[in-house]
Design an enzyme around this catalytic site. Structure first.
Site, PDB file in Angstrom:
ATOM      1  N   LEU A  53       8.930  29.443 -21.516  1.00 29.04           N
ATOM      2  CA  LEU A  53       9.633  30.649 -21.079  1.00 29.04           C
ATOM      3  C   LEU A  53      10.267  31.402 -22.235  1.00 29.04           C
ATOM      4  O   LEU A  53      10.685  32.551 -22.075  1.00 29.04           O
ATOM      5  CB  LEU A  53      10.734  30.283 -20.070  1.00 29.04           C
ATOM      6  CG  LEU A  53      10.382  29.291 -18.960  1.00 29.04           C
ATOM      7  CD1 LEU A  53      11.585  29.077 -18.058  1.00 29.04           C
ATOM      8  CD2 LEU A  53       9.183  29.757 -18.170  1.00 29.04           C
ATOM      9  N   TYR A 103       5.818  44.884 -28.240  1.00 24.15           N
ATOM     10  CA  TYR A 103       6.121  43.784 -27.325  1.00 24.15           C
ATOM     11  C   TYR A 103       4.853  43.321 -26.618  1.00 24.15           C
ATOM     12  O   TYR A 103       4.545  42.117 -26.575  1.00 24.15           O
ATOM     13  CB  TYR A 103       7.173  44.226 -26.311  1.00 24.15           C
ATOM     14  CG  TYR A 103       7.488  43.189 -25.257  1.00 24.15           C
ATOM     15  CD1 TYR A 103       8.010  41.950 -25.613  1.00 24.15           C
ATOM     16  CD2 TYR A 103       7.266  43.447 -23.906  1.00 24.15           C
ATOM     17  CE1 TYR A 103       8.304  40.998 -24.646  1.00 24.15           C
ATOM     18  CE2 TYR A 103       7.562  42.506 -22.937  1.00 24.15           C
ATOM     19  CZ  TYR A 103       8.079  41.276 -23.309  1.00 24.15           C
ATOM     20  OH  TYR A 103       8.361  40.332 -22.362  1.00 24.15           O
ATOM     21  N   LYS A 107       2.939  39.578 -26.749  1.00 26.15           N
ATOM     22  CA  LYS A 107       2.697  38.749 -25.570  1.00 26.15           C
ATOM     23  C   LYS A 107       1.204  38.484 -25.403  1.00 26.15           C
ATOM     24  O   LYS A 107       0.786  37.384 -25.015  1.00 26.15           O
ATOM     25  CB  LYS A 107       3.260  39.426 -24.315  1.00 26.15           C
ATOM     26  CG  LYS A 107       4.764  39.604 -24.304  1.00 26.15           C
ATOM     27  CD  LYS A 107       5.500  38.285 -24.388  1.00 26.15           C
ATOM     28  CE  LYS A 107       5.813  37.687 -23.048  1.00 26.15           C
ATOM     29  NZ  LYS A 107       6.699  36.497 -23.137  1.00 26.15           N
ATOM     30  N   ASN A 132       9.229  42.965 -13.220  1.00 28.10           N
ATOM     31  CA  ASN A 132      10.678  42.796 -13.373  1.00 28.10           C
ATOM     32  C   ASN A 132      11.177  41.657 -12.480  1.00 28.10           C
ATOM     33  O   ASN A 132      10.918  41.646 -11.279  1.00 28.10           O
ATOM     34  CB  ASN A 132      11.406  44.088 -12.996  1.00 28.10           C
ATOM     35  CG  ASN A 132      11.094  45.214 -13.965  1.00 28.10           C
ATOM     36  OD1 ASN A 132      11.402  45.113 -15.140  1.00 28.10           O
ATOM     37  ND2 ASN A 132      10.474  46.270 -13.476  1.00 28.10           N
ATOM     38  N   HIS A 279      49.095  33.446  22.712  1.00 24.26           N
ATOM     39  CA  HIS A 279      50.156  32.466  22.859  1.00 24.26           C
ATOM     40  C   HIS A 279      50.070  31.824  24.249  1.00 24.26           C
ATOM     41  O   HIS A 279      49.429  32.377  25.157  1.00 24.26           O
ATOM     42  CB  HIS A 279      51.511  33.138  22.673  1.00 24.26           C
ATOM     43  CG  HIS A 279      51.666  33.798  21.330  1.00 24.26           C
ATOM     44  ND1 HIS A 279      51.508  33.116  20.154  1.00 24.26           N
ATOM     45  CD2 HIS A 279      51.964  35.092  20.990  1.00 24.26           C
ATOM     46  CE1 HIS A 279      51.694  33.949  19.135  1.00 24.26           C
ATOM     47  NE2 HIS A 279      51.964  35.153  19.612  1.00 24.26           N
TER      48      HIS A 279
END
Length: 368
Positions: A53, A103, A107, A132, A279
Site C-alpha cells: 500500500l 504520478y 504507478k 478516490n 410522576h
C-alpha cells in the site's frame, strides 16, 4: 500466517491493519517510509502474504514519485525473488496509472515491476486501480475531497466548490479492506486486475449538500437515510471527524408538573422517536388520531393504557411495566391515555409514524 503491509501509517493501511488484527492466526508485519530497503527485505523473508500500500502522491519534488512508487515496488519484487518463494501480493495502484503525468507514470512503472514478478510460476499478483477512497482516518487537506469537506464542515470552516457538477467516483475504505482480505484464502497465480465494489458515483455539489445535511441533523433532528449505500458510508465517515468534545449534543427538554418530554430523532419517511416521563398518578394523553399511529415502550415503572372507541364507545385497558418489555400501539379512531400506576417515576419510549406537524397535528382531545 505472517502478513506484510507496506504503508501501515497511511489511511488505507491503518484500516486494513485493524481488519487483519481481528483475524485469528494472523501476525501483521508493518513497513513504513522511514525504513530501509534492507528492512523491507528482512520482512519479506518472513512474510506469507504482502499488501503493498505504500506510495507517494503529494511529494515536494516530482522525483519522489518514482522513488516512492516505482522504485519501492521494484525493491519489493527483488526481495520476493531473493526469498526463493512465491508470495502473493495485493497492490494499490490508481486510476491515474492510465495517464501520462509523473504520478501516473510512477504507478504504471510499479505495475510493470509486478507484472514481471507475476510471470514467475506460482506467483500471484492482484492490482487495484483505485478511484478516490474515503472513510475514517483519511487525512484532510491532502488528496481527498470527502476528508477535507468532512473536517471543515464539522469544524465550521468554509469549503470550496469550484464546479458543483464535477463528477466523483468513490469507494469506501471498508469495502476496499474486504476486497483485499478476500485474497488471503484464494489459491491463484498470475496477474489479476481487480476492482472494489460498489463504486459510488456522485458530484462535488451533491457531496457537499449531503454533508451539510448531516450537520443540520443535530439541530433539526431529521436524520438522513443512513442505513445503506453511499449515504451510510458518508455518514460514518463524517461523524469520524468529530473531535471528542462533539461526541455528544444537547436536546430540548419540555418539562411541566407531569414530567418531561424529549424528542430524539426524526425521519422524513418513518416518523420520529422521543421519550417522556410521568410522576406517580399522572395521566398523559387523552386524545385520538385519524391516521397517526404510535408505539409505546415502558422502560421504567408501571403503566395503565386506556382506550375508548370514538364512535361506538367501546373501551379497553391494558397494564404493562418496565419489567416486561412489550410495545403498546395506539389505533386510529380510539382515544387513549397512559397513567403511571406505580410508586416511582415512569419512563416511556415513543415512536410515531410521522413527524409532528403543529399545523396539522392529527391530535384531537377526547375523554377516555
Amino acid at each position: 500466517m505472517k502478513v506484510l503491509v507496506t504503508g501501515t501509517n497511511g489511511f488505507i493501511g491503518k484500516n486494513l491493519v485493524v481488519h487483519l488484527k481481528e483475524r485469528q492466526g494472523v501476525e501483521v508485519l508493518g513497513f513504513v517510509r522511514s525504513e530501509s530497503a534492507a528492512d523491507l527485505a528482512a520482512k519479506v523473508a518472513q512474510a506469507d502474504f504482502v499488501f503493498h500500500l505504500a506510495g507517494v502522491n503529494r511529494p515536494k519534488d516530482e522525483e519522489e514519485f518514482a522513488q516512492g512508487n516505482r522504485d519501492l515496488t521494484v525493491a519489493l519484487c527483488e526481495a520476493i525473488r531473493a526469498s526463493g518463494r512465491t508470495i502473493p501480493v495485493v497492490y494499490t495502484s490508481s486510476t491515474q496509472a492510465e495517464r501520462d503525468n509523473p504520478y501516473g507514470t510512477s504507478k504504471r512503472g510499479a505495475e510493470e515491476a509486478l507484472r514481471e514478478l507475476a510471470s514467475q510460476p506460482g506467483q500471484a499478483v492482484w492490482i487495484y486501480r483505485l478511484p478516490n477512497v474515503f472513510g475514517k482516518w483519511c487525512r484532510p487537506n491532502y488528496n481527498s475531497a470527502v476528508a477535507t469537506f468532512c473536517h471543515n464542515i464539522v469544524n465550521d470552516l468554509p469549503i470550496t466548490v469550484n464546479d458543483p457538477a464535477a463528477a466523483l467516483r468513490l469507494v469506501y475504505v471498508d469495502d476496499v479492506a474486504h476486497a483485499f482480505l478476500s485474497h488471503l484464502e484464494q489459491s491463484a497465480q498470475g496477474l489479476h486486475f481487480a476492482e472494489v465494489t460498489p463504486v459510488y458515483e456522485t458530484t462535488v455539489g451533491q457531496l457537499a449538500d449531503q454533508l451539510y445535511a448531516f450537520k443540520r441533523s443535530r439541530m433539526d433532528l431529521i436524520t438522513e437515510p443512513v442505513g445503506q449505500g453511499l449515504v451510510r458510508a458518508l455518514y460514518s465517515t463524517y461523524i469520524s471527524y468529530y473531535p471528542t468534545e462533539q461526541f455528544a449534543y444537547p436536546l430540548v427538554k419540555h418539562e411541566d408538573p407531569r414530567g418531561v418530554f424529549v424528542e430524539m430523532l426524526k425521519t422524513r419517511d418513518a416518523g420520529q422517536f422521543s421519550y417522556f416521563t410521568a410522576h406517580p398518578g399522572i395521566t398523559r394523553g387523552g386524545h385520538y388520531h385519524h391516521t397517526k399511529t404510535e408505539k409505546f415502550l415502558v422502560i421504567k415503572g408501571e403503566a395503565c393504557f386506556r382506550f375508548r372507541h370514538i364512535d361506538t364507545g367501546a373501551s379497553h385497558e391494558y397494564f404493562t411495566s418496565g419489567d416486561r418489555p412489550e410495545v403498546v400501539e395506539t389505533i386510529p379512531g380510539w382515544s387513549h391515555d397512559i397513567t403511571n400506576v406505580g410508586k416511582e417515576e415512569m419512563v416511556v419510549m415513543l415512536w410515531a409514524n410521522e413527524v409532528f406537524d403543529r399545523q396539522k397535528p392529527d391530535t384531537v382531545t377526547h375523554k377516555v
